[in-house]
Motif scaffolding. Structure first.
Motif, PDB file in Angstrom:
ATOM      1  N   VAL A  59      45.225  34.447  36.849  1.00  0.00           N
ATOM      2  CA  VAL A  59      45.225  35.760  36.178  1.00  0.00           C
ATOM      3  C   VAL A  59      43.839  36.384  36.262  1.00  0.00           C
ATOM      4  O   VAL A  59      43.705  37.569  36.597  1.00  0.00           O
ATOM      5  N   SER A  60      42.791  35.611  35.985  1.00  0.00           N
ATOM      6  CA  SER A  60      41.429  36.134  36.067  1.00  0.00           C
ATOM      7  C   SER A  60      41.058  36.511  37.498  1.00  0.00           C
ATOM      8  O   SER A  60      40.383  37.515  37.727  1.00  0.00           O
ATOM      9  N   ALA A  61      41.497  35.712  38.458  1.00  0.00           N
ATOM     10  CA  ALA A  61      41.219  36.018  39.868  1.00  0.00           C
ATOM     11  C   ALA A  61      41.910  37.312  40.279  1.00  0.00           C
ATOM     12  O   ALA A  61      41.307  38.156  40.955  1.00  0.00           O
ATOM     13  N   LEU A  62      43.152  37.490  39.856  1.00  0.00           N
ATOM     14  CA  LEU A  62      43.862  38.727  40.181  1.00  0.00           C
ATOM     15  C   LEU A  62      43.212  39.926  39.513  1.00  0.00           C
ATOM     16  O   LEU A  62      43.089  40.988  40.133  1.00  0.00           O
ATOM     17  N   ASP A  63      42.789  39.777  38.269  1.00  0.00           N
ATOM     18  CA  ASP A  63      42.065  40.855  37.588  1.00  0.00           C
ATOM     19  C   ASP A  63      40.827  41.227  38.357  1.00  0.00           C
ATOM     20  O   ASP A  63      40.505  42.410  38.514  1.00  0.00           O
ATOM     21  N   ASP A  64      40.107  40.230  38.853  1.00  0.00           N
ATOM     22  CA  ASP A  64      38.872  40.462  39.602  1.00  0.00           C
ATOM     23  C   ASP A  64      39.157  41.182  40.917  1.00  0.00           C
ATOM     24  O   ASP A  64      38.468  42.132  41.273  1.00  0.00           O
ATOM     25  N   VAL A  65      40.171  40.756  41.621  1.00  0.00           N
ATOM     26  CA  VAL A  65      40.501  41.337  42.928  1.00  0.00           C
ATOM     27  C   VAL A  65      41.039  42.757  42.778  1.00  0.00           C
ATOM     28  O   VAL A  65      40.697  43.640  43.565  1.00  0.00           O
TER      29      VAL A  65
END
Length: 67
Positions: A59-65
């Motif tokens: 979830v955090s990686a997707l938010d970042d991307v």
């Protein structure tokens, strides 16, 4: 004005960057917490102090991307 990150925020950013690399290389289902942690320069137990699960990292990686 420059915003400074605290140590926890820096570690979270390193974990997310590592996760993005590992997920893109191996896919989510084949990525391991251990591989993500070592890619961020921390131990798996330390990673779990900052993220409760691999799903939370995703979830955090997707938010970042997507930001």
């Amino acid at each position: 004005m420059v915003m400074r990150l605290n140590k926890g925020q820096i570690i979270r950013k390193k974990v997310v960057a590592s996760a993005i690399r590992v997920f893109s290389k191996r896919g989510f289902s084949h990525a391991s917490i251990r591989e993500i942690a070592y890619g961020a320069g921390i131990k798996p137990t330390a990673l779990l102090h900052h993220f409760e699960s691999k799903d939370a990292i995703l979830v955090s990686a997707l938010d970042d991307v997507l930001a």
